[in-house]
Design a protein around this motif. Structure first.
Motif, PDB file in Angstrom:
ATOM      1  N   ARG A   1      22.165  -6.445  44.358  1.00 22.44           N
ATOM      2  CA  ARG A   1      21.478  -4.937  44.185  1.00 22.44           C
ATOM      3  C   ARG A   1      19.977  -5.114  43.638  1.00 22.44           C
ATOM      4  O   ARG A   1      19.346  -4.061  43.560  1.00 22.44           O
ATOM      5  N   LYS A   2      19.276  -6.320  43.354  1.00 15.53           N
ATOM      6  CA  LYS A   2      18.121  -6.325  43.064  1.00 15.53           C
ATOM      7  C   LYS A   2      17.043  -5.959  44.192  1.00 15.53           C
ATOM      8  O   LYS A   2      16.139  -5.399  43.873  1.00 15.53           O
ATOM      9  N   GLU A   3      17.466  -6.055  45.418  1.00 17.18           N
ATOM     10  CA  GLU A   3      16.803  -5.818  46.420  1.00 17.18           C
ATOM     11  C   GLU A   3      17.193  -4.424  47.025  1.00 17.18           C
ATOM     12  O   GLU A   3      18.150  -4.357  47.140  1.00 17.18           O
ATOM     13  N   GLN A   4      16.227  -3.512  47.227  1.00 11.30           N
ATOM     14  CA  GLN A   4      16.709  -2.179  47.755  1.00 11.30           C
ATOM     15  C   GLN A   4      17.039  -2.320  49.221  1.00 11.30           C
ATOM     16  O   GLN A   4      18.060  -1.653  49.713  1.00 11.30           O
ATOM     17  N   GLU A   5      16.384  -3.041  50.044  1.00 10.74           N
ATOM     18  CA  GLU A   5      16.704  -3.377  51.397  1.00 10.74           C
ATOM     19  C   GLU A   5      16.934  -4.773  51.531  1.00 10.74           C
ATOM     20  O   GLU A   5      16.528  -5.678  50.791  1.00 10.74           O
ATOM     21  N   ILE A   6      18.357  -5.096  52.035  1.00  7.89           N
ATOM     22  CA  ILE A   6      19.001  -6.297  52.212  1.00  7.89           C
ATOM     23  C   ILE A   6      18.951  -6.642  53.721  1.00  7.89           C
ATOM     24  O   ILE A   6      18.798  -5.865  54.444  1.00  7.89           O
TER      25      ILE A   6
ATOM     26  N   LEU B   1      29.925   0.705  51.770  1.00 11.40           N
ATOM     27  CA  LEU B   1      30.789   0.077  53.141  1.00 11.40           C
ATOM     28  C   LEU B   1      31.685  -0.865  52.881  1.00 11.40           C
ATOM     29  O   LEU B   1      32.873  -0.832  53.381  1.00 11.40           O
ATOM     30  N   VAL B   2      31.516  -2.100  51.891  1.00 12.48           N
ATOM     31  CA  VAL B   2      32.089  -3.145  51.770  1.00 12.48           C
ATOM     32  C   VAL B   2      33.255  -2.703  50.659  1.00 12.48           C
ATOM     33  O   VAL B   2      34.462  -3.135  50.513  1.00 12.48           O
ATOM     34  N   ASN B   3      32.785  -2.306  49.812  1.00 14.48           N
ATOM     35  CA  ASN B   3      33.346  -1.912  48.567  1.00 14.48           C
ATOM     36  C   ASN B   3      34.033  -3.546  47.818  1.00 14.48           C
ATOM     37  O   ASN B   3      34.999  -3.513  47.472  1.00 14.48           O
ATOM     38  N   PRO B   4      33.109  -4.436  47.602  1.00 15.63           N
ATOM     39  CA  PRO B   4      33.451  -5.571  47.061  1.00 15.63           C
ATOM     40  C   PRO B   4      33.746  -5.510  45.657  1.00 15.63           C
ATOM     41  O   PRO B   4      33.438  -4.582  44.964  1.00 15.63           O
ATOM     42  N   LEU B   5      34.291  -6.649  45.085  1.00 16.91           N
ATOM     43  CA  LEU B   5      34.143  -6.981  43.623  1.00 16.91           C
ATOM     44  C   LEU B   5      32.915  -7.278  43.350  1.00 16.91           C
ATOM     45  O   LEU B   5      32.511  -8.308  43.887  1.00 16.91           O
ATOM     46  N   ILE B   6      32.321  -6.790  42.242  1.00 16.39           N
ATOM     47  CA  ILE B   6      30.988  -6.991  41.846  1.00 16.39           C
ATOM     48  C   ILE B   6      31.043  -8.153  40.723  1.00 16.39           C
ATOM     49  O   ILE B   6      31.447  -7.479  39.530  1.00 16.39           O
ATOM     50  N   THR B   7      30.662  -9.250  40.739  1.00 17.09           N
ATOM     51  CA  THR B   7      30.706 -10.331  39.494  1.00 17.09           C
ATOM     52  C   THR B   7      29.895 -11.337  39.752  1.00 17.09           C
ATOM     53  O   THR B   7      29.677 -11.594  41.142  1.00 17.09           O
ATOM     54  N   GLU B   8      29.396 -11.938  38.866  1.00 13.09           N
ATOM     55  CA  GLU B   8      28.414 -12.958  38.896  1.00 13.09           C
ATOM     56  C   GLU B   8      28.998 -14.282  39.547  1.00 13.09           C
ATOM     57  O   GLU B   8      30.172 -14.852  39.024  1.00 13.09           O
ATOM     58  N   ILE B   9      28.740 -14.700  40.726  1.00  9.95           N
ATOM     59  CA  ILE B   9      29.256 -15.785  41.451  1.00  9.95           C
ATOM     60  C   ILE B   9      28.224 -16.757  41.881  1.00  9.95           C
ATOM     61  O   ILE B   9      28.798 -17.810  42.497  1.00  9.95           O
ATOM     62  N   HIS B  10      26.939 -16.725  41.387  1.00 10.01           N
ATOM     63  CA  HIS B  10      25.948 -17.747  41.863  1.00 10.01           C
ATOM     64  C   HIS B  10      25.929 -18.783  40.723  1.00 10.01           C
ATOM     65  O   HIS B  10      26.020 -18.722  39.863  1.00 10.01           O
ATOM     66  N   ARG B  11      25.461 -19.845  41.303  1.00 12.33           N
ATOM     67  CA  ARG B  11      24.935 -21.330  40.101  1.00 12.33           C
ATOM     68  C   ARG B  11      23.957 -20.927  39.395  1.00 12.33           C
ATOM     69  O   ARG B  11      23.054 -20.041  39.767  1.00 12.33           O
TER      70      ARG B  11
ATOM     71  N   GLN C   1      22.760  -0.498  48.801  1.00 10.28           N
ATOM     72  CA  GLN C   1      23.748   0.393  48.413  1.00 10.28           C
ATOM     73  C   GLN C   1      24.480   0.875  49.477  1.00 10.28           C
ATOM     74  O   GLN C   1      25.674   0.760  49.116  1.00 10.28           O
ATOM     75  N   ASP C   2      23.986   0.778  50.606  1.00  9.89           N
ATOM     76  CA  ASP C   2      24.801   1.339  51.782  1.00  9.89           C
ATOM     77  C   ASP C   2      25.810   0.394  51.862  1.00  9.89           C
ATOM     78  O   ASP C   2      26.964   0.584  52.448  1.00  9.89           O
ATOM     79  N   LEU C   3      25.395  -0.950  52.077  1.00 10.52           N
ATOM     80  CA  LEU C   3      26.219  -2.196  52.223  1.00 10.52           C
ATOM     81  C   LEU C   3      27.284  -2.181  51.139  1.00 10.52           C
ATOM     82  O   LEU C   3      28.698  -2.387  51.697  1.00 10.52           O
ATOM     83  N   ILE C   4      26.845  -2.008  50.019  1.00 17.14           N
ATOM     84  CA  ILE C   4      27.946  -2.001  48.888  1.00 17.14           C
ATOM     85  C   ILE C   4      29.190  -0.979  49.084  1.00 17.14           C
ATOM     86  O   ILE C   4      30.231  -1.018  48.926  1.00 17.14           O
TER      87      ILE C   4
ATOM     88  N   GLN D   1      28.972   5.125  61.599  1.00 16.82           N
ATOM     89  CA  GLN D   1      28.768   5.381  60.326  1.00 16.82           C
ATOM     90  C   GLN D   1      27.723   6.320  59.686  1.00 16.82           C
ATOM     91  O   GLN D   1      27.594   6.560  58.408  1.00 16.82           O
ATOM     92  N   GLN D   2      26.745   6.318  60.660  1.00 19.19           N
ATOM     93  CA  GLN D   2      25.590   6.762  60.495  1.00 19.19           C
ATOM     94  C   GLN D   2      24.567   6.360  59.304  1.00 19.19           C
ATOM     95  O   GLN D   2      24.057   6.873  58.596  1.00 19.19           O
ATOM     96  N   ILE D   3      24.692   4.947  59.169  1.00 19.00           N
ATOM     97  CA  ILE D   3      23.877   4.176  58.430  1.00 19.00           C
ATOM     98  C   ILE D   3      22.746   3.624  58.923  1.00 19.00           C
ATOM     99  O   ILE D   3      22.366   3.234  59.953  1.00 19.00           O
TER     100      ILE D   3
END
Length: 158
Positions: A122-127, A148-158, A143-146, A17-19
């Protein structure tokens, strides 16, 4: 370094994918996120923790949060409109994701399922994500991970 790391399908996929990415090897498997971060020379908040959840109707979802946070199954359930959710046991983790516990990544999953990312990723530029092997992680752009995955983005942490 005693690392019997072998090439993983995920590394081949990222190259295809040239990532841009970096392999972060560690000399031994880690038993916690904190230990893995220390062995890789990063902060736990830079790691993406992936938890497979199962609802009462045997439906599965992958919930991903920064390593220093915890997944809140109630928030995942509310977003999906599903019944009570619990963490899947290790047998199901492999059967559903194709990865062993401790190596789950949101890419190249064996089964199609909802993948949810907490916006804190998203708070971290590199994960970093798992390479699919217990003794290596992969550093890449959040951003590359997001993308590639195309996830649902919603608050899910405690």
């Amino acid at each position: 370094m005693t690392n019997n790391f072998k090439e993983t399908p995920l590394l081949a996929f990222l190259r295809q994918q040239q990532i841009n990415h970096r392999l972060l090897r560690q000399d031994k498997p880690a038993s916690t996120i904190e230990e893995a971060a220390r062995l890789r020379g990063i902060r736990p908040g830079q790691m993406v923790k992936c938890i497979l959840l199962r609802d009462m109707d045997d439906r599965y979802a992958l919930a991903c949060v920064p390593g220093h946070l915890s997944v809140d199954p109630k928030k995942v359930r509310a977003h999906l409109g599903w019944k009570r959710m619990t963490c899947a046991n290790s047998d199901y983790v492999y059967q559903i994701t194709g990865y062993h516990t401790g190596t789950v990544t949101p890419l190249l999953l064996k089964t199609t399922l909802p993948v949810l990312f907490d916006p804190a990723i998203r708070k971290e530029q590199e994960i970093t994500i798992s390479s699919g092997h217990l003794t290596a992680g992969i550093a890449m752009s959040s951003q590359d991970l997001i993308t590639l995955v195309n996830p649902l983005i919603t608050e899910i942490h405690r």
